[in-house]
Design an enzyme around this catalytic site. Structure first.
Site, mmCIF file in Angstrom:
data_model
loop_
_atom_site.group_PDB
_atom_site.id
_atom_site.type_symbol
_atom_site.label_atom_id
_atom_site.label_comp_id
_atom_site.label_asym_id
_atom_site.label_seq_id
_atom_site.Cartn_x
_atom_site.Cartn_y
_atom_site.Cartn_z
ATOM 1 N N GLU A 363 0.834 -1.221 0.000
ATOM 2 C CA GLU A 363 0.000 0.000 0.000
ATOM 3 C C GLU A 363 0.867 1.270 0.000
ATOM 4 O OE1 GLU A 363 -3.730 -0.032 1.894
ATOM 5 O OE2 GLU A 363 -3.895 -2.203 1.800
HETATM 6 N N1 CAA Z 1 -6.069 10.996 -4.097
HETATM 7 C C1 CAA Z 1 -6.655 11.305 -5.287
HETATM 8 N N2 CAA Z 1 -5.949 11.754 -6.357
HETATM 9 C C2 CAA Z 1 -4.624 11.899 -6.193
HETATM 10 C C3 CAA Z 1 -3.963 11.597 -5.003
HETATM 11 C C4 CAA Z 1 -4.744 11.138 -3.906
HETATM 12 N N3 CAA Z 1 -4.193 10.848 -2.738
HETATM 13 N N4 CAA Z 1 -2.646 11.829 -5.144
HETATM 14 C C5 CAA Z 1 -2.472 12.271 -6.390
HETATM 15 N N5 CAA Z 1 -3.671 12.324 -7.036
HETATM 16 C C6 CAA Z 1 -3.936 12.739 -8.404
HETATM 17 C C7 CAA Z 1 -3.102 13.971 -8.791
HETATM 18 O O1 CAA Z 1 -3.774 15.167 -8.467
HETATM 19 C C8 CAA Z 1 -2.924 13.806 -10.276
HETATM 20 O O2 CAA Z 1 -4.062 14.265 -10.960
HETATM 21 P P1 CAA Z 1 -3.925 15.422 -12.135
HETATM 22 O O3 CAA Z 1 -2.959 14.884 -13.151
HETATM 23 O O4 CAA Z 1 -5.319 15.585 -12.642
HETATM 24 O O5 CAA Z 1 -3.393 16.634 -11.428
HETATM 25 C C9 CAA Z 1 -2.890 12.289 -10.460
HETATM 26 O O6 CAA Z 1 -3.502 11.708 -9.292
HETATM 27 C C10 CAA Z 1 -1.488 11.745 -10.593
HETATM 28 O O7 CAA Z 1 -0.767 12.184 -9.483
HETATM 29 P P2 CAA Z 1 0.823 12.306 -9.514
HETATM 30 O O8 CAA Z 1 1.247 13.108 -10.678
HETATM 31 O O9 CAA Z 1 1.255 12.749 -8.159
HETATM 32 O O10 CAA Z 1 1.224 10.777 -9.787
HETATM 33 P P3 CAA Z 1 2.614 10.077 -9.769
HETATM 34 O O11 CAA Z 1 2.693 9.211 -10.959
HETATM 35 O O12 CAA Z 1 3.714 11.069 -9.514
HETATM 36 O O13 CAA Z 1 2.493 9.058 -8.538
HETATM 37 C C11 CAA Z 1 2.550 8.312 -6.298
HETATM 38 C C12 CAA Z 1 2.164 9.423 -7.277
HETATM 39 C C13 CAA Z 1 2.333 8.925 -4.937
HETATM 40 C C14 CAA Z 1 4.001 7.880 -6.437
HETATM 41 C C15 CAA Z 1 1.609 7.100 -6.529
HETATM 42 O O14 CAA Z 1 1.878 6.481 -7.766
HETATM 43 C C16 CAA Z 1 1.674 6.079 -5.433
HETATM 44 O O15 CAA Z 1 1.068 6.271 -4.377
HETATM 45 N N6 CAA Z 1 2.411 4.948 -5.659
HETATM 46 C C17 CAA Z 1 2.379 3.819 -4.753
HETATM 47 C C18 CAA Z 1 1.413 2.805 -5.242
HETATM 48 C C19 CAA Z 1 0.861 1.960 -4.134
HETATM 49 O O16 CAA Z 1 0.584 2.426 -3.041
HETATM 50 N N7 CAA Z 1 0.632 0.699 -4.457
HETATM 51 C C20 CAA Z 1 -0.004 -0.183 -3.536
HETATM 52 C C21 CAA Z 1 -0.523 -1.377 -4.257
HETATM 53 S S1 CAA Z 1 -1.999 -2.002 -3.583
HETATM 54 C C22 CAA Z 1 -1.554 -2.941 -2.258
HETATM 55 O O17 CAA Z 1 -0.433 -2.984 -1.821
HETATM 56 C C23 CAA Z 1 -2.707 -3.603 -1.640
HETATM 57 C C24 CAA Z 1 -2.428 -4.881 -0.988
HETATM 58 O O18 CAA Z 1 -2.369 -5.884 -1.614
HETATM 59 C C25 CAA Z 1 -2.341 -4.918 0.479
#
Ligand code: CAA
Length: 380
Positions: A363
């Site tokens: 996550e």
């Molecule tokens: N909520 C809603 N929207 C969001 C957001 C949030 N918290 N954070 C960013 N956004 C939006 C942004 O506003 C942006 O929208 P616009 O282009 O319209 O402005 C869009 O999402 C993309 O945002 P970023 O440009 O910031 O995206 P990024 O590519 O730089 O990535 C990141 C951001 C934080 C690195 C994200 O990719 C991330 O959280 N990565 C980790 C993935 C993860 O947590 N994976 C878990 C897998 S599931 C799991 O583990 C479950 C399990 O089995 C237990």
């Protein structure tokens, strides 16, 4: 600021604690060793209303607040962190997502069964080449009018084997980055949808994790959640809540490490004294106790913000990064305090160390949580 629990929250804590002692503690070491999914125990947990805790009763849930969910997670994970992740994924990644983003027909068909514990859900975002860089996915859903044809592979899917439905994030338009990602509900048994082997993991071995395969898999357009292209924001918005759940899982592990360390330090004698009378042990226990309390406060702050409808991404990330580091440190120190016994499986503390590690990875890794925090603080 009132740090006490309401009467309802106290009841939830008591119920979760008793359930964990009665139904999870027996056999937890064996389930870990055999990587056995706790099927019977999960059914009972659903009957208690713990699989859709934050979903209103009209949609099959228990209608509780997020702090109640965190309290229950802490108690369950203090005994069995494998059950904790099964519960967290269903509550915060699946039910919350459907409640917030699905339409009433989808809620009626799926949410009621998932929130009541009749069904189990999975959340599938990652792919072999896209973990932290989650939008870099390849699995494609081709729009064919009234249905989509899906091809590709997802991985590291918790509950992937035992689930009845999976929420799957797929590319519906190439070349436009995250704006080409959409979210779908895929039912188990759909032709062309299958899962891989149960992954052999370091920890949380009682939960199942696998790959999901899509080979010309036809899914009805009725199963698209929200609009095409909104999937990535749905995923990230949902993961903010999921991170509070995983932080609570880490807290449960850390609390267990504290309880076990205190018990052992007060009982084990060396050089004619209990080891708890030595400064070196006291230092470790004082640090664990302080960090456990600090973790709980960060988690409950994020939960409170979520409940009152305020932004909580940064606070959820802070809670997860801090609680997961606390779990790792506390579990490692607990093994150290137990010495040679701690290294043996039958004492059940080496499992805490193995279970703690994943809370720094799934996550969103700790490095990604730091990125989320830094972007928010620096005003990106
Ligand atoms: N909520 C809603 N929207 C969001 C957001 C949030 N918290 N954070 C960013 N956004 C939006 C942004 O506003 C942006 O929208 P616009 O282009 O319209 O402005 C869009 O999402 C993309 O945002 P970023 O440009 O910031 O995206 P990024 O590519 O730089 O990535 C990141 C951001 C934080 C690195 C994200 O990719 C991330 O959280 N990565 C980790 C993935 C993860 O947590 N994976 C878990 C897998 S599931 C799991 O583990 C479950 C399990 O089995 C237990």
């Amino acid at each position: 600021m009132d740090f006490s629990y309401t009467e309802e929250q106290q009841l939830i804590q008591k119920t979760a604690r008793e359930f964990a002692q009665e139904h999870l503690a027996p056999g937890v070491i064996e389930r870990d060793e055999k990587a056995e999914f706790p099927k019977e125990q999960l059914k009972l947990l659903g009957e208690l209303g713990f699989m859709g805790m934050m979903i209103p009763e009209e949609w099959g849930g228990a209608g509780l607040d997020t702090i109640s969910f965190c309290i229950a997670m802490e108690e369950i994970c203090a005994v069995d962190a494998s059950m904790g992740v099964i519960m967290s994924v269903n509550n915060s990644l699946v039910c919350q997502l459907l409640y917030k983003y699905a339409n009433d027909d989808q809620r009626d068909k799926y949410l009621k069964k998932l929130a009541s514990g009749e069904w189990l859900g999975a959340f599938s975002l990652s792919e072999p080449q896209s973990g932290s860089d989650a939008s870099n996915m390849l699995t494609f859903a081709k729009n064919n009018g009234d249905h989509y044809i899906i091809n590709g592979t997802k991985n590291w899917v918790s509950n992937g084997i035992s689930c009845d439905i999976a929420i799957v994030f797929l590319m519906t338009e190439k070349g436009i980055g995250h704006k080409g990602i959409s979210a779908f509900i895929v039912e188990k048994g759909t032709v062309g949808f299958s899962h891989g082997k149960k992954e052999d993991k370091l920890g949380i071995r009682g939960s199942d994790t696998c790959e999901l395969y899509f080979e010309d898999c036809n899914v009805s357009a009725e199963n698209l959640i929200g609009e095409e292209g909104k999937g990535f924001k749905i995923a990230l918005g949902t993961l903010d809540g999921g991170r509070i759940g995983i932080a609570s899982q880490a807290l449960g592990i850390a609390r267990s490490a504290l309880d076990r360390s205190v018990e052992y330090a007060n009982e084990r004698k060396q050089f004619g004294k209990t080891i708890g009378s030595f400064g070196a042990i006291q230092d470790k226990i004082a640090t664990i106790a302080t960090n456990v309390d600090a973790s709980r406060m960060l988690i409950h702050k994020a939960a409170k913000l979520k409940d009152v409808g305020k932004p909580f991404s940064k606070e959820a990330a802070m809670a997860k990064v801090f609680a997961s580091q606390t779990a790792m440190d506390a579990a490692t120190d607990c093994v150290q305090i137990f010495g040679g016994y701690g290294y043996m499986q039958e004492y059940g503390v080496e499992r805490l160390m193995r279970d703690a590690k994943i809370t720094q990875i799934y996550e969103g890794t700790s490095e990604i949580q730091q990125l989320v925090i830094a972007r928010s603080v620096l005003g990106d």
